[in-house]
Design a protein around this motif. Sequence first.
Motif, PDB file in Angstrom:
ATOM      1  N   ALA A 150       0.822  -1.203   0.000  1.00 28.55           N
ATOM      2  CA  ALA A 150       0.000   0.000   0.000  1.00 28.55           C
ATOM      3  C   ALA A 150       0.858   1.257   0.000  1.00 28.55           C
ATOM      4  O   ALA A 150       0.515   2.253  -0.621  1.00 28.55           O
ATOM      5  N   SER A 151       1.984   1.216   0.700  1.00 28.70           N
ATOM      6  CA  SER A 151       2.836   2.401   0.766  1.00 28.70           C
ATOM      7  C   SER A 151       4.024   2.310  -0.186  1.00 28.70           C
ATOM      8  O   SER A 151       4.869   3.182  -0.174  1.00 28.70           O
ATOM      9  N   ALA A 152       4.095   1.267  -0.999  1.00 25.00           N
ATOM     10  CA  ALA A 152       5.240   1.097  -1.894  1.00 25.00           C
ATOM     11  C   ALA A 152       5.333   2.222  -2.922  1.00 25.00           C
ATOM     12  O   ALA A 152       6.417   2.541  -3.375  1.00 25.00           O
ATOM     13  N   GLY A 153       4.210   2.812  -3.285  1.00 25.79           N
ATOM     14  CA  GLY A 153       4.227   3.893  -4.256  1.00 25.79           C
ATOM     15  C   GLY A 153       4.901   5.138  -3.724  1.00 25.79           C
ATOM     16  O   GLY A 153       5.388   5.953  -4.491  1.00 25.79           O
ATOM     17  N   THR A 154       4.956   5.294  -2.418  1.00 24.72           N
ATOM     18  CA  THR A 154       5.541   6.491  -1.839  1.00 24.72           C
ATOM     19  C   THR A 154       6.938   6.249  -1.278  1.00 24.72           C
ATOM     20  O   THR A 154       7.571   7.184  -0.843  1.00 24.72           O
ATOM     21  N   MET A 155       7.394   5.008  -1.271  1.00 24.52           N
ATOM     22  CA  MET A 155       8.726   4.722  -0.730  1.00 24.52           C
ATOM     23  C   MET A 155       9.787   5.187  -1.723  1.00 24.52           C
ATOM     24  O   MET A 155       9.626   5.025  -2.928  1.00 24.52           O
ATOM     25  N   CYS A 199      17.234  -0.899  -1.971  1.00 22.09           N
ATOM     26  CA  CYS A 199      16.755  -0.509  -0.645  1.00 22.09           C
ATOM     27  C   CYS A 199      15.723   0.608  -0.798  1.00 22.09           C
ATOM     28  O   CYS A 199      15.909   1.534  -1.589  1.00 22.09           O
ATOM     29  N   TYR A 200      14.625   0.487  -0.059  1.00 28.09           N
ATOM     30  CA  TYR A 200      13.551   1.479  -0.096  1.00 28.09           C
ATOM     31  C   TYR A 200      13.280   1.998   1.310  1.00 28.09           C
ATOM     32  O   TYR A 200      13.247   1.222   2.265  1.00 28.09           O
ATOM     33  N   GLN A 201      13.057   3.309   1.426  1.00 28.90           N
ATOM     34  CA  GLN A 201      12.785   3.964   2.702  1.00 28.90           C
ATOM     35  C   GLN A 201      11.494   4.756   2.581  1.00 28.90           C
ATOM     36  O   GLN A 201      11.302   5.488   1.614  1.00 28.90           O
ATOM     37  N   ALA A 202      10.625   4.609   3.585  1.00 26.80           N
ATOM     38  CA  ALA A 202       9.379   5.386   3.609  1.00 26.80           C
ATOM     39  C   ALA A 202       9.709   6.838   3.946  1.00 26.80           C
ATOM     40  O   ALA A 202      10.656   7.123   4.678  1.00 26.80           O
ATOM     41  N   PRO A 204       9.466  10.523   5.780  1.00 26.44           N
ATOM     42  CA  PRO A 204       9.348  10.783   7.214  1.00 26.44           C
ATOM     43  C   PRO A 204       7.919  11.031   7.699  1.00 26.44           C
ATOM     44  O   PRO A 204       7.622  10.809   8.865  1.00 26.44           O
ATOM     45  N   GLU A 205       7.026  11.471   6.821  1.00 29.45           N
ATOM     46  CA  GLU A 205       5.656  11.752   7.259  1.00 29.45           C
ATOM     47  C   GLU A 205       4.797  10.491   7.343  1.00 29.45           C
ATOM     48  O   GLU A 205       3.679  10.536   7.828  1.00 29.45           O
ATOM     49  N   GLU A 206       5.312   9.353   6.873  1.00 32.82           N
ATOM     50  CA  GLU A 206       4.573   8.094   6.940  1.00 32.82           C
ATOM     51  C   GLU A 206       5.130   7.201   8.037  1.00 32.82           C
ATOM     52  O   GLU A 206       6.123   7.539   8.694  1.00 32.82           O
ATOM     53  N   ILE A 207       4.504   6.046   8.207  1.00 29.24           N
ATOM     54  CA  ILE A 207       4.974   5.078   9.197  1.00 29.24           C
ATOM     55  C   ILE A 207       6.388   4.660   8.821  1.00 29.24           C
ATOM     56  O   ILE A 207       6.645   4.317   7.671  1.00 29.24           O
ATOM     57  N   PRO A 208       7.330   4.678   9.765  1.00 29.95           N
ATOM     58  CA  PRO A 208       8.717   4.362   9.413  1.00 29.95           C
ATOM     59  C   PRO A 208       8.863   2.917   8.943  1.00 29.95           C
ATOM     60  O   PRO A 208       8.414   1.992   9.612  1.00 29.95           O
ATOM     61  N   GLU A 209       9.484   2.757   7.796  1.00 35.15           N
ATOM     62  CA  GLU A 209       9.729   1.426   7.243  1.00 35.15           C
ATOM     63  C   GLU A 209      10.896   1.481   6.280  1.00 35.15           C
ATOM     64  O   GLU A 209      11.056   2.449   5.544  1.00 35.15           O
ATOM     65  N   SER A 210      11.711   0.459   6.336  1.00 35.27           N
ATOM     66  CA  SER A 210      12.813   0.274   5.400  1.00 35.27           C
ATOM     67  C   SER A 210      12.732  -1.155   4.891  1.00 35.27           C
ATOM     68  O   SER A 210      12.513  -2.079   5.676  1.00 35.27           O
ATOM     69  N   ALA A 211      12.916  -1.319   3.597  1.00 32.68           N
ATOM     70  CA  ALA A 211      12.895  -2.646   2.992  1.00 32.68           C
ATOM     71  C   ALA A 211      14.116  -2.774   2.092  1.00 32.68           C
ATOM     72  O   ALA A 211      14.361  -1.920   1.244  1.00 32.68           O
ATOM     73  N   ALA A 212      14.893  -3.831   2.319  1.00 34.45           N
ATOM     74  CA  ALA A 212      16.117  -4.043   1.547  1.00 34.45           C
ATOM     75  C   ALA A 212      16.134  -5.446   0.978  1.00 34.45           C
ATOM     76  O   ALA A 212      15.758  -6.402   1.653  1.00 34.45           O
ATOM     77  N   PHE A 213      16.554  -5.542  -0.274  1.00 37.48           N
ATOM     78  CA  PHE A 213      16.740  -6.857  -0.885  1.00 37.48           C
ATOM     79  C   PHE A 213      18.210  -7.206  -0.742  1.00 37.48           C
ATOM     80  O   PHE A 213      19.073  -6.523  -1.288  1.00 37.48           O
ATOM     81  N   LEU A 214      18.489  -8.251   0.040  1.00 38.88           N
ATOM     82  CA  LEU A 214      19.857  -8.652   0.351  1.00 38.88           C
ATOM     83  C   LEU A 214      20.162 -10.031  -0.199  1.00 38.88           C
ATOM     84  O   LEU A 214      19.277 -10.885  -0.301  1.00 38.88           O
ATOM     85  N   ARG A 215      21.402 -10.228  -0.525  1.00 42.28           N
ATOM     86  CA  ARG A 215      21.925 -11.554  -0.880  1.00 42.28           C
ATOM     87  C   ARG A 215      23.113 -11.792   0.039  1.00 42.28           C
ATOM     88  O   ARG A 215      24.093 -11.052  -0.001  1.00 42.28           O
ATOM     89  N   ILE A 263      18.396  -1.859   9.498  1.00 38.24           N
ATOM     90  CA  ILE A 263      18.089  -0.733  10.386  1.00 38.24           C
ATOM     91  C   ILE A 263      17.399   0.381   9.596  1.00 38.24           C
ATOM     92  O   ILE A 263      16.317   0.825   9.942  1.00 38.24           O
ATOM     93  N   ARG A 264      18.039   0.826   8.511  1.00 38.61           N
ATOM     94  CA  ARG A 264      17.463   1.904   7.692  1.00 38.61           C
ATOM     95  C   ARG A 264      18.129   1.933   6.326  1.00 38.61           C
ATOM     96  O   ARG A 264      19.224   1.425   6.150  1.00 38.61           O
ATOM     97  N   CYS A 265      17.450   2.568   5.396  1.00 35.27           N
ATOM     98  CA  CYS A 265      18.008   2.837   4.068  1.00 35.27           C
ATOM     99  C   CYS A 265      18.341   4.323   4.007  1.00 35.27           C
ATOM    100  O   CYS A 265      17.578   5.154   4.504  1.00 35.27           O
ATOM    101  N   THR A 266      19.459   4.638   3.421  1.00 35.62           N
ATOM    102  CA  THR A 266      19.886   6.029   3.359  1.00 35.62           C
ATOM    103  C   THR A 266      20.503   6.321   1.997  1.00 35.62           C
ATOM    104  O   THR A 266      20.770   5.427   1.212  1.00 35.62           O
ATOM    105  N   ALA A 267      20.717   7.580   1.766  1.00 34.46           N
ATOM    106  CA  ALA A 267      21.475   8.035   0.599  1.00 34.46           C
ATOM    107  C   ALA A 267      22.760   8.648   1.152  1.00 34.46           C
ATOM    108  O   ALA A 267      22.776   9.149   2.275  1.00 34.46           O
ATOM    109  N   PRO A 268      23.832   8.621   0.397  1.00 36.26           N
ATOM    110  CA  PRO A 268      25.068   9.204   0.912  1.00 36.26           C
ATOM    111  C   PRO A 268      24.914  10.709   1.109  1.00 36.26           C
ATOM    112  O   PRO A 268      24.096  11.352   0.463  1.00 36.26           O
ATOM    113  N   ASP A 269      25.695  11.235   2.036  1.00 38.98           N
ATOM    114  CA  ASP A 269      25.665  12.670   2.281  1.00 38.98           C
ATOM    115  C   ASP A 269      26.108  13.414   1.032  1.00 38.98           C
ATOM    116  O   ASP A 269      27.000  12.963   0.310  1.00 38.98           O
ATOM    117  N   PRO A 270      25.486  14.565   0.756  1.00 35.52           N
ATOM    118  CA  PRO A 270      25.911  15.329  -0.422  1.00 35.52           C
ATOM    119  C   PRO A 270      27.342  15.830  -0.242  1.00 35.52           C
ATOM    120  O   PRO A 270      27.822  15.997   0.873  1.00 35.52           O
TER     121      PRO A 270
END
Length: 184
Positions: free
Chosen positions: A21-26, A67-70, A72-83, A139-146
């Motif tokens: 349901a929230s995948a469109g906004t992640m 890796c996908y991160q919701a 901040p205004e939505e329920i916190p969630e991180s989803a990562a595909f790992l091998r 724990i979380r998905c992030t982007a590198p610092d600019p």
Amino acid sequence: MKIASRLLAATGLAALVALTASAGTMAQKNQATLRALDKITGRSTDIVVKVGEPVIYGSLRVELKTCYQAPPEEIPESAAFLRIASTQPVAMETMEAAVSAKDVPADAANNPVLFSGWMYASSPGLNALEHPVYDIWVIRCTAPDPVKLPERVTIPESVEPLYDDMPAGVTETETPPDEDMPID
């Protein structure tokens, strides 16, 4: 046992529906923070893994595919595909072979894949790595610092000019005085 498996399946289905349901906004990120636990020593370590850059932790090779991160205004969630694969071959014929196996390259074809799938930060037990020594979870998905630009350079004022602003062929003594002179 059937009740427990049905409960686990229902929980997984509910989590999947909530994520869909929230995948469109992640937002897709290109690195993830994972927490790894060494069950022998009891020591936990945070690992930052970038997409396409595998990391070796103990005898595991961890590779982040996406890796996908919701937001901040939505329920916190991180989803990562790992091998996650072992850096050690499965079977050894002799003890001498097992001792020398620590020199096996991490990308050897005979090293088993221990986990391949989605891990969710909100449900670490839903899809978990099953390993006797290590536990790994998202724990979380992030982007590198600019990239930070360097500080702006300021040149202090001095009594000497920084560049020559006199016209060519004119010396400082030939310049007109600063007073207003009548024009003929």
